[in-house]
Design an enzyme around this catalytic site. Structure first.
Site, PDB file in Angstrom:
ATOM      1  N   ARG A  68       0.864  -1.178   0.000  1.00  0.00           N
ATOM      2  CA  ARG A  68       0.000   0.000   0.000  1.00  0.00           C
ATOM      3  C   ARG A  68       0.901   1.230   0.000  1.00  0.00           C
ATOM      4  O   ARG A  68       2.061   1.162   0.410  1.00  0.00           O
ATOM      5  CB  ARG A  68      -0.904   0.005   1.230  1.00  0.00           C
ATOM      6  CG  ARG A  68      -1.852  -1.191   1.336  1.00  0.00           C
ATOM      7  CD  ARG A  68      -2.608  -1.162   2.645  1.00  0.00           C
ATOM      8  NE  ARG A  68      -3.564  -2.252   2.757  1.00  0.00           N
ATOM      9  CZ  ARG A  68      -3.285  -3.464   3.236  1.00  0.00           C
ATOM     10  NH1 ARG A  68      -2.035  -3.715   3.655  1.00  0.00           N
ATOM     11  NH2 ARG A  68      -4.199  -4.400   3.307  1.00  0.00           N
ATOM     12  N   LYS A  93      -3.322  -1.848   8.634  1.00  0.00           N
ATOM     13  CA  LYS A  93      -4.680  -2.402   8.679  1.00  0.00           C
ATOM     14  C   LYS A  93      -4.699  -3.798   9.292  1.00  0.00           C
ATOM     15  O   LYS A  93      -5.505  -4.655   8.892  1.00  0.00           O
ATOM     16  CB  LYS A  93      -5.306  -2.440   7.275  1.00  0.00           C
ATOM     17  CG  LYS A  93      -5.501  -1.062   6.662  1.00  0.00           C
ATOM     18  CD  LYS A  93      -6.270  -1.145   5.363  1.00  0.00           C
ATOM     19  CE  LYS A  93      -6.556   0.244   4.806  1.00  0.00           C
ATOM     20  NZ  LYS A  93      -7.341   0.202   3.549  1.00  0.00           N
ATOM     21  N   HIS A 157      -2.885   2.115  -5.547  1.00  0.00           N
ATOM     22  CA  HIS A 157      -3.354   0.800  -5.108  1.00  0.00           C
ATOM     23  C   HIS A 157      -3.447  -0.188  -6.272  1.00  0.00           C
ATOM     24  O   HIS A 157      -3.520  -1.395  -6.052  1.00  0.00           O
ATOM     25  CB  HIS A 157      -4.712   0.920  -4.412  1.00  0.00           C
ATOM     26  CG  HIS A 157      -4.928  -0.113  -3.357  1.00  0.00           C
ATOM     27  ND1 HIS A 157      -4.222  -0.127  -2.157  1.00  0.00           N
ATOM     28  CD2 HIS A 157      -5.742  -1.195  -3.314  1.00  0.00           C
ATOM     29  CE1 HIS A 157      -4.612  -1.152  -1.430  1.00  0.00           C
ATOM     30  NE2 HIS A 157      -5.533  -1.821  -2.108  1.00  0.00           N
ATOM     31  N   ARG A 160      -0.651  -2.652  -5.995  1.00  0.00           N
ATOM     32  CA  ARG A 160      -0.892  -3.770  -5.069  1.00  0.00           C
ATOM     33  C   ARG A 160      -1.780  -4.828  -5.727  1.00  0.00           C
ATOM     34  O   ARG A 160      -1.526  -6.026  -5.624  1.00  0.00           O
ATOM     35  CB  ARG A 160      -1.520  -3.261  -3.777  1.00  0.00           C
ATOM     36  CG  ARG A 160      -1.888  -4.361  -2.780  1.00  0.00           C
ATOM     37  CD  ARG A 160      -2.217  -3.769  -1.418  1.00  0.00           C
ATOM     38  NE  ARG A 160      -2.876  -4.718  -0.534  1.00  0.00           N
ATOM     39  CZ  ARG A 160      -2.248  -5.656   0.182  1.00  0.00           C
ATOM     40  NH1 ARG A 160      -0.931  -5.770   0.098  1.00  0.00           N
ATOM     41  NH2 ARG A 160      -2.919  -6.470   0.971  1.00  0.00           N
ATOM     42  N   HIS A 183      -2.796 -10.625   3.849  1.00  0.00           N
ATOM     43  CA  HIS A 183      -4.230 -10.654   4.121  1.00  0.00           C
ATOM     44  C   HIS A 183      -4.541 -11.516   5.350  1.00  0.00           C
ATOM     45  O   HIS A 183      -4.064 -12.652   5.444  1.00  0.00           O
ATOM     46  CB  HIS A 183      -5.001 -11.236   2.928  1.00  0.00           C
ATOM     47  CG  HIS A 183      -5.044 -10.327   1.745  1.00  0.00           C
ATOM     48  ND1 HIS A 183      -5.145 -10.781   0.447  1.00  0.00           N
ATOM     49  CD2 HIS A 183      -5.008  -8.969   1.653  1.00  0.00           C
ATOM     50  CE1 HIS A 183      -5.176  -9.754  -0.389  1.00  0.00           C
ATOM     51  NE2 HIS A 183      -5.089  -8.652   0.326  1.00  0.00           N
ATOM     52  N   TYR A 192      -8.394 -12.415  -6.542  1.00  0.00           N
ATOM     53  CA  TYR A 192      -7.387 -12.404  -7.599  1.00  0.00           C
ATOM     54  C   TYR A 192      -7.457 -13.671  -8.434  1.00  0.00           C
ATOM     55  O   TYR A 192      -7.279 -13.628  -9.651  1.00  0.00           O
ATOM     56  CB  TYR A 192      -5.991 -12.244  -6.991  1.00  0.00           C
ATOM     57  CG  TYR A 192      -5.806 -10.925  -6.278  1.00  0.00           C
ATOM     58  CD1 TYR A 192      -5.862  -9.727  -6.978  1.00  0.00           C
ATOM     59  CD2 TYR A 192      -5.598 -10.868  -4.907  1.00  0.00           C
ATOM     60  CE1 TYR A 192      -5.714  -8.513  -6.331  1.00  0.00           C
ATOM     61  CE2 TYR A 192      -5.441  -9.652  -4.246  1.00  0.00           C
ATOM     62  CZ  TYR A 192      -5.504  -8.482  -4.965  1.00  0.00           C
ATOM     63  OH  TYR A 192      -5.369  -7.282  -4.326  1.00  0.00           O
TER      64      TYR A 192
END
Length: 206
Positions: A68, A93, A157, A160, A183, A192
């Site tokens: 990010r 995050k 972004h 990413r 994640h 994805y």
């Protein structure tokens, strides 16, 4: 008979400012990721900037490690281990930190960047020696996207997302991709593989 203590008050007129609606991403662009070729084209455009090596290296590192914008600009030299050729990735995050391998082109770019730096602990700094801001990175990416004539309104972004789609298209397993991207929820990684063109390659045999 009316009350003599009451009087008619004229309603006040309020000038309300209507905030314009922010356009949806789908209205600005047809997809939210770049292909590997488009990333290379973006890097070529960034190299033509005044600080071309720094800018192209930012694009490369953000793409290769799925960073990010806030993670990229926060990178410090202590996170780069030249001896082991790895990058210690810290996620925001609540993401899972990890250790990523650094390939030869990255190592060469980072060594040159460090040689040309003014001793700042941060990898990417502005002309005044301050850590690069996320807003500045976004502006640089948007300008490079225009210069590269990609036909998309490019934002950070998308790099990413490009990192997510590259291993998915290469057939790498979802769990490894989840760990690489940091994640905590695998559903964020599954998207994805859902758009991978190799997912349906066996549907038709001519």
């Amino acid at each position: 008979m009316g009350n003599p203590h009451l009087r008619l008050v004229t309603p006040a007129t309020l000038n309300r400012t209507v905030t314009p609606r922010r356009a949806k991403n789908s209205e600005l662009r047809t997809r939210e990721y770049l292909t590997g070729h488009e990333v290379e084209t973006l890097m070529d455009a960034a190299r033509k900037n005044r600080h071309g090596h720094r800018d192209a290296t930012m694009v490369l590192v953000a793409f290769r490690h799925g960073l990010r914008a806030s993670e990229l600009v926060a990178l410090r030299w202590e996170q780069v281990d030249y001896n082991r050729a790895v990058l210690h990735v810290r996620r925001v995050k609540g993401g899972t930190p990890s250790v990523h391998p650094l390939c030869g082109v990255e190592l060469r770019a980072l060594r040159r960047l460090q040689r040309e730096s003014d001793g700042s602990p941060f990898l990417f700094v502005s002309e005044r020696g301050a850590p690069f801001a996320t807003a500045g990175f976004a502006r640089m990416i948007e300008r490079a996207g225009v210069a590269a004539a990609l036909g998309l309104k490019v934002h950070p972004h998308m790099l990413r997302h490009a990192c997510g789609y590259a291993p998915a298209n290469a057939g790498h397993d979802t769990r490894s991709m989840q760990a690489y991207l940091g994640h905590t929820n695998i559903q964020h990684t599954v998207r994805y593989t859902e758009l991978s063109p190799t997912r349906f390659k066996e549907f038709w045999q001519d």
